[in-house]
Design a protein around this motif. Structure first.
Motif, PDB file in Angstrom:
ATOM      1  N   GLY A  88       6.741  13.793  -4.993  1.00  0.00           N
ATOM      2  CA  GLY A  88       5.943  14.709  -4.195  1.00  0.00           C
ATOM      3  C   GLY A  88       4.815  15.300  -5.020  1.00  0.00           C
ATOM      4  N   ILE A  89       5.139  16.272  -5.843  1.00  0.00           N
ATOM      5  CA  ILE A  89       4.122  16.938  -6.657  1.00  0.00           C
ATOM      6  C   ILE A  89       3.333  15.948  -7.506  1.00  0.00           C
ATOM      7  N   ASP A  90       4.045  15.128  -8.266  1.00  0.00           N
ATOM      8  CA  ASP A  90       3.360  14.239  -9.215  1.00  0.00           C
ATOM      9  C   ASP A  90       2.475  13.209  -8.539  1.00  0.00           C
ATOM     10  N   ASN A  91       2.775  12.845  -7.302  1.00  0.00           N
ATOM     11  CA  ASN A  91       1.935  11.875  -6.612  1.00  0.00           C
ATOM     12  C   ASN A  91       0.592  12.459  -6.191  1.00  0.00           C
ATOM     13  N   PHE A  92       0.479  13.787  -6.164  1.00  0.00           N
ATOM     14  CA  PHE A  92      -0.801  14.425  -5.853  1.00  0.00           C
ATOM     15  C   PHE A  92      -1.629  14.676  -7.122  1.00  0.00           C
ATOM     16  N   LEU A  93      -1.065  14.382  -8.274  1.00  0.00           N
ATOM     17  CA  LEU A  93      -1.761  14.636  -9.532  1.00  0.00           C
ATOM     18  C   LEU A  93      -2.384  13.343 -10.078  1.00  0.00           C
ATOM     19  N   LYS A  94      -3.070  13.444 -11.190  1.00  0.00           N
ATOM     20  CA  LYS A  94      -3.793  12.314 -11.766  1.00  0.00           C
ATOM     21  C   LYS A  94      -2.868  11.133 -11.985  1.00  0.00           C
ATOM     22  N   GLY A  95      -3.282   9.977 -11.480  1.00  0.00           N
ATOM     23  CA  GLY A  95      -2.481   8.773 -11.604  1.00  0.00           C
ATOM     24  C   GLY A  95      -1.490   8.577 -10.474  1.00  0.00           C
ATOM     25  N   GLY A  96      -1.336   9.588  -9.624  1.00  0.00           N
ATOM     26  CA  GLY A  96      -0.407   9.498  -8.510  1.00  0.00           C
ATOM     27  C   GLY A  96      -1.010   8.804  -7.305  1.00  0.00           C
ATOM     28  N   LYS A  97      -0.145   8.437  -6.369  1.00  0.00           N
ATOM     29  CA  LYS A  97      -0.596   7.689  -5.183  1.00  0.00           C
ATOM     30  C   LYS A  97      -1.550   8.490  -4.304  1.00  0.00           C
ATOM     31  N   TYR A  98      -1.430   9.826  -4.382  1.00  0.00           N
ATOM     32  CA  TYR A  98      -2.226  10.674  -3.494  1.00  0.00           C
ATOM     33  C   TYR A  98      -3.234  11.530  -4.255  1.00  0.00           C
ATOM     34  N   GLU A  99      -3.625  11.105  -5.439  1.00  0.00           N
ATOM     35  CA  GLU A  99      -4.498  11.942  -6.262  1.00  0.00           C
ATOM     36  C   GLU A  99      -5.852  12.205  -5.606  1.00  0.00           C
ATOM     37  N   TYR A 157     -13.748  14.930   8.078  1.00  0.00           N
ATOM     38  CA  TYR A 157     -12.857  15.746   7.252  1.00  0.00           C
ATOM     39  C   TYR A 157     -11.437  15.238   7.460  1.00  0.00           C
ATOM     40  N   ILE A 158     -10.728  15.032   6.367  1.00  0.00           N
ATOM     41  CA  ILE A 158      -9.382  14.452   6.438  1.00  0.00           C
ATOM     42  C   ILE A 158      -8.414  15.328   5.647  1.00  0.00           C
ATOM     43  N   TYR A 159      -7.221  15.481   6.202  1.00  0.00           N
ATOM     44  CA  TYR A 159      -6.181  16.288   5.553  1.00  0.00           C
ATOM     45  C   TYR A 159      -4.861  15.541   5.698  1.00  0.00           C
ATOM     46  N   PHE A 160      -4.086  15.507   4.618  1.00  0.00           N
ATOM     47  CA  PHE A 160      -2.833  14.757   4.615  1.00  0.00           C
ATOM     48  C   PHE A 160      -1.631  15.675   4.406  1.00  0.00           C
ATOM     49  N   ILE A 161      -0.483  15.210   4.891  1.00  0.00           N
ATOM     50  CA  ILE A 161       0.777  15.899   4.636  1.00  0.00           C
ATOM     51  C   ILE A 161       1.805  14.874   4.163  1.00  0.00           C
ATOM     52  N   GLU A 162       2.454  15.182   3.063  1.00  0.00           N
ATOM     53  CA  GLU A 162       3.580  14.399   2.564  1.00  0.00           C
ATOM     54  C   GLU A 162       4.811  15.290   2.602  1.00  0.00           C
ATOM     55  N   PHE A 186       0.831  -1.196   0.000  1.00  0.00           N
ATOM     56  CA  PHE A 186       0.000   0.000   0.000  1.00  0.00           C
ATOM     57  C   PHE A 186       0.872   1.256   0.000  1.00  0.00           C
ATOM     58  N   ALA A 187       0.385   2.293  -0.655  1.00  0.00           N
ATOM     59  CA  ALA A 187       1.038   3.599  -0.564  1.00  0.00           C
ATOM     60  C   ALA A 187       0.865   4.130   0.850  1.00  0.00           C
ATOM     61  N   ARG A 188       1.859   4.854   1.324  1.00  0.00           N
ATOM     62  CA  ARG A 188       1.788   5.466   2.649  1.00  0.00           C
ATOM     63  C   ARG A 188       2.043   6.959   2.522  1.00  0.00           C
ATOM     64  N   ILE A 189       1.354   7.713   3.333  1.00  0.00           N
ATOM     65  CA  ILE A 189       1.533   9.160   3.339  1.00  0.00           C
ATOM     66  C   ILE A 189       1.910   9.572   4.760  1.00  0.00           C
ATOM     67  N   ASP A 190       2.734  10.594   4.892  1.00  0.00           N
ATOM     68  CA  ASP A 190       3.426  10.849   6.156  1.00  0.00           C
ATOM     69  C   ASP A 190       2.524  11.205   7.335  1.00  0.00           C
ATOM     70  N   LEU A 191       1.577  12.093   7.141  1.00  0.00           N
ATOM     71  CA  LEU A 191       0.734  12.553   8.254  1.00  0.00           C
ATOM     72  C   LEU A 191      -0.729  12.605   7.837  1.00  0.00           C
ATOM     73  N   ARG A 192      -1.596  12.233   8.764  1.00  0.00           N
ATOM     74  CA  ARG A 192      -3.033  12.295   8.518  1.00  0.00           C
ATOM     75  C   ARG A 192      -3.706  13.036   9.669  1.00  0.00           C
ATOM     76  N   PHE A 193      -4.509  14.033   9.325  1.00  0.00           N
ATOM     77  CA  PHE A 193      -5.324  14.765  10.293  1.00  0.00           C
ATOM     78  C   PHE A 193      -6.788  14.422  10.019  1.00  0.00           C
ATOM     79  N   SER A 194      -7.592  14.313  11.074  1.00  0.00           N
ATOM     80  CA  SER A 194      -9.018  14.065  10.854  1.00  0.00           C
ATOM     81  C   SER A 194      -9.847  14.703  11.962  1.00  0.00           C
ATOM     82  N   THR A 195     -11.084  15.037  11.610  1.00  0.00           N
ATOM     83  CA  THR A 195     -12.032  15.569  12.585  1.00  0.00           C
ATOM     84  C   THR A 195     -13.438  15.264  12.096  1.00  0.00           C
TER      85      THR A 195
END
Length: 205
Positions: A129-140, A105-110, A89-98
Motif C-alpha cells: 500500500g504505502i510503498d507502492n505510492f512511493l518512488k519505485g512503486g507501482k503507483y508512484e 483530472y484523475i484521482y486513484f484509490i487503493e 500491468f499493475a492495477r489500482i482499485d478505483l479511478r475517478f476522473s473529470t
C-alpha cells in the motif's frame, strides 16, 4: 497538464476535485455501513465493488461530472507487446476522473483489508500500500488515497499497529497522523516524495 492553466488555478481545481472524490467515497462508506452489506470474510475487491456501486448511483456524482471505474490498469510503455502482456500491468482499485477547460483530472484509490489482531495485514498495508505510492512503486505517478477496510477492531488500533511496524523498520519519520476533513478522520503520512492521505473505514468495531 498544467501548462495551459495558471498554476494556482490548476492546483485549486485539482484540490476541489480530490475533495469531491473523497466526499463520494465517505458517503458510499456510510451507505454500505448503514445497509449492513459488508461481511468480515469479504475480500478487498468485494468491498470496493460495493463502494463503487454506491458511488456510481449517487446523484451527486453526476452533478459533479465525475466518472469512475474499478480495477484500472496502469499502462506500462516498457512492456513488450506479446500475448497476455496486459495481464502483467499493475492495477489500482478505483479511478475517478473529470474534465475542466479541456484538462483532465484523475484521482486513484487503493484499498487493503485490515484487522487489529493481524500484523500480517498491517505489514501488507505498508509493503503493498504505502510503498507502492512511493518512488519505485507501482503507483508512484498516481495522485490518490490509500484506504484500509477495517474488518476487526478500530482505526486507532490499526494505525497504532502500522506505526509500530514503521518504527520497527526505523521509518519513524513516516508514521501516520490524524487529519480531519469532510467531518471524517483522515490520516496523513509525510514522505520525501509526497504527502500520502489515508482513510480507515471501520465496519465491525
Amino acid at each position: 497538464m498544467a501548462g495551459k492553466l495558471n498554476i494556482n488555478t490548476f492546483k485549486k481545481i485539482k484540490n476541489i476535485f480530490f475533495s469531491n472524490c473523497t466526499s463520494l467515497l465517505i458517503e458510499a462508506y456510510h451507505t454500505s455501513k448503514s445497509n449492513e452489506v459488508i461481511f468480515q470474510d469479504f475480500d478487498e475487491n468485494d468491498i470496493t465493488a460495493i463502494l463503487h456501486h454506491y458511488i456510481d448511483v449517487n446523484p451527486k456524482r453526476k452533478i459533479l461530472e465525475i466518472s469512475t471505474n474499478i480495477e484500472h490498469h496502469i499502462f506500462n510503455n516498457t512492456k513488450k507487446y506479446s500475448k497476455k502482456f496486459a495481464s502483467k500491468f499493475a492495477r489500482i482499485d478505483l479511478r475517478f476522473s473529470t474534465f475542466w477547460k479541456r484538462e483532465e483530472y484523475i484521482y486513484f484509490i487503493e484499498a487493503k483489508n485490515l484487522k487489529s489482531s493481524d500484523s500480517g495485514l498491517k505489514r501488507r498495508y505498508i509493503n503493498t500500500g504505502i510503498d507502492n505510492f512511493l518512488k519505485g512503486g507501482k503507483y508512484e505517478n498516481c495522485d490518490g488515497l490509500l484506504v484500509g477496510y477495517i474488518l476487526e477492531g478500530t482505526k486507532l488500533e490499526c494505525v497504532k499497529g502500522i506505526n509500530n511496524l514503521l518504527e520497527k523498520d526505523n521509518r519513524n519519520d513516516l508514521i501516520i497522523i490524524p487529519q480531519s476533513f469532510h467531518n471524517f478522520d483522515f490520516y496523513l503520512s509525510s514522505h520525501e516524495e509526497r504527502l500520502l492521505t489515508h482513510a480507515f473505514l471501520e465496519y465491525f468495531n
